[in-house]
Design an enzyme around this catalytic site. Structure first.
Site, mmCIF file in Angstrom:
data_model
loop_
_atom_site.group_PDB
_atom_site.id
_atom_site.type_symbol
_atom_site.label_atom_id
_atom_site.label_comp_id
_atom_site.label_asym_id
_atom_site.label_seq_id
_atom_site.Cartn_x
_atom_site.Cartn_y
_atom_site.Cartn_z
ATOM 1 N N LYS A 99 0.835 -1.196 0.000
ATOM 2 C CA LYS A 99 0.000 0.000 0.000
ATOM 3 C C LYS A 99 0.876 1.254 0.000
ATOM 4 O O LYS A 99 1.987 1.238 0.534
ATOM 5 C CB LYS A 99 -0.900 0.021 1.238
ATOM 6 C CG LYS A 99 -1.968 -1.058 1.285
ATOM 7 C CD LYS A 99 -2.792 -0.907 2.550
ATOM 8 C CE LYS A 99 -3.807 -2.017 2.703
ATOM 9 N NZ LYS A 99 -4.853 -1.974 1.679
ATOM 10 N N ARG A 173 -10.555 -11.335 0.199
ATOM 11 C CA ARG A 173 -11.428 -12.307 -0.474
ATOM 12 C C ARG A 173 -10.849 -13.722 -0.415
ATOM 13 O O ARG A 173 -11.595 -14.700 -0.471
ATOM 14 C CB ARG A 173 -11.698 -11.867 -1.908
ATOM 15 C CG ARG A 173 -10.511 -11.858 -2.835
ATOM 16 C CD ARG A 173 -10.696 -10.926 -4.010
ATOM 17 N NE ARG A 173 -10.640 -9.528 -3.591
ATOM 18 C CZ ARG A 173 -10.777 -8.508 -4.431
ATOM 19 N NH1 ARG A 173 -10.973 -8.736 -5.724
ATOM 20 N NH2 ARG A 173 -10.730 -7.280 -3.986
#
Length: 323
Positions: A99, A173
């Site tokens: 990130k 996910r």
């Protein structure tokens, strides 16, 4: 309100003060004295089960992953058993798809979905709601190490499906996929709801006031909508078209964890749908509503909001009402 406050307190905790092990301990401690059974599966147990997608993320950290299973049985006469699956990433650096620095301060709150599911369950137990609910929380950290998974890898999963990795920052996910499969295979849930701070794209769509929802069963969505009507939380249902399913297809695996054609929030849900089928399934993306820097409504304070707790609580109440 106690469930909301608990969720806020967990999400506000610094990442070094809320590792997966500490989080599991807090959840178990909060359940003491309540009719909630808590099981905590450690890394070796997770490995023996074959939860490869979960471990692909969790093995990257010196703080080991754990699977937290919480069971509340408030209605012995009913066979209904809602499965609430909460994303429990206590530290999300993004892995090798690191990130940007500007996003790093928010990585401690990537377990807001897990906190919401647990907070709702505590509220149901304290209020003796006549419902049966199982919460499954895959908790881990997504860090960089010699064992970290990489873009281009193909990994397995508890379901037997193979997954092509397009982005290591699409880790939520992956762990939810295995947790959903676990809930179906081991906990015999009858309906699935997963809740997660899953995509930045949902924030681009709805800002910080509204969560995105996907559902493949209209009757299940009507139940959710009725619950949301009591909670004062805002949701918007996103479409499920066959074209979106193609966007997570892979040439080298059964499914890919990154879209090949945009629609990031929808395709994240479509990825999860492949693991929830054939059960009625709802996906709730609270990436925009789980945290506010400046309060939007009077009942909020700066920081964690406890998003999802009241809606999930009233979803349990809907199970009670529809007996």
């Amino acid at each position: 309100m106690e469930g909301v406050w608990f969720a806020r307190h967990m999400v506000n905790r610094p990442g070094n003060k809320l590792t997966p092990e500490i989080f599991a301990g807090e959840l178990k401690r909060e359940a003491e004295g309540l009719p909630i059974q808590v099981d905590i599966l450690e890394e070796q147990q997770i490995q023996r089960l074959g939860m490869e997608a979960f471990l692909a993320v969790g093995k990257s950290s010196a703080n080991p992953p754990c699977l937290i299973v919480m069971r509340y049985r408030g209605d012995a006469d009913s066979e209904e058993n809602y499965g609430f699956i909460g994303k429990g990433v206590t530290c999300d650096t993004g892995g090798y798809c690191l990130k940007p620095a500007a996003s790093m301060l928010g990585i401690k709150g990537d377990m807001a979905g897990a906190a919401a599911a647990a907070g709702a369950l505590y509220a149901m137990a304290k209020n003796q709601v006549k419902a049966n609910v199982t919460v499954v929380i895959p908790s881990c950290e997504n860090r960089i190490s010699r064992e970290s998974f990489l873009p281009g890898d193909v990994i397995g999963s508890l379901s037997g499906k193979t997954i092509e990795i397009g982005n290591t920052d699409a880790e939520g996910r992956l762990i939810l996929a295995d947790a959903i499969t676990y809930a179906i295979q081991n906990e015999r849930v009858t309906k699935i709801l997963d809740i997660a701070t899953l995509t930045g794209a949902v924030v681009a769509m709805f800002g910080f006031t509204t969560a995105g929802v996907m559902c493949d069963d209209d009757a299940w969505y009507e139940t959710f909508e009725a619950a949301a009507g009591h909670s004062a939380e805002q949701y918007w249902r996103l479409p499920i078209f066959k074209e979106y399913k193609k966007m997570v297809e892979s040439k080298i695996a059964d499914v890919r964890n990154l879209s090949n054609g945009g629609c990031a929030s929808i395709t994240a849900g479509m990825f999860l749908k492949t693991f929830a089928s054939p059960l009625p399934w709802i996906h709730v993306d609270i990436a925009g509503t789980a945290w506010v820097d400046s309060p939007i409504w009077e009942f909020q304070s700066a920081g964690a909001t406890g998003a999802g707790v009241t809606t999930l609580y009233y979803l349990g109440k809907e199970q009670e009402n529809r007996r």
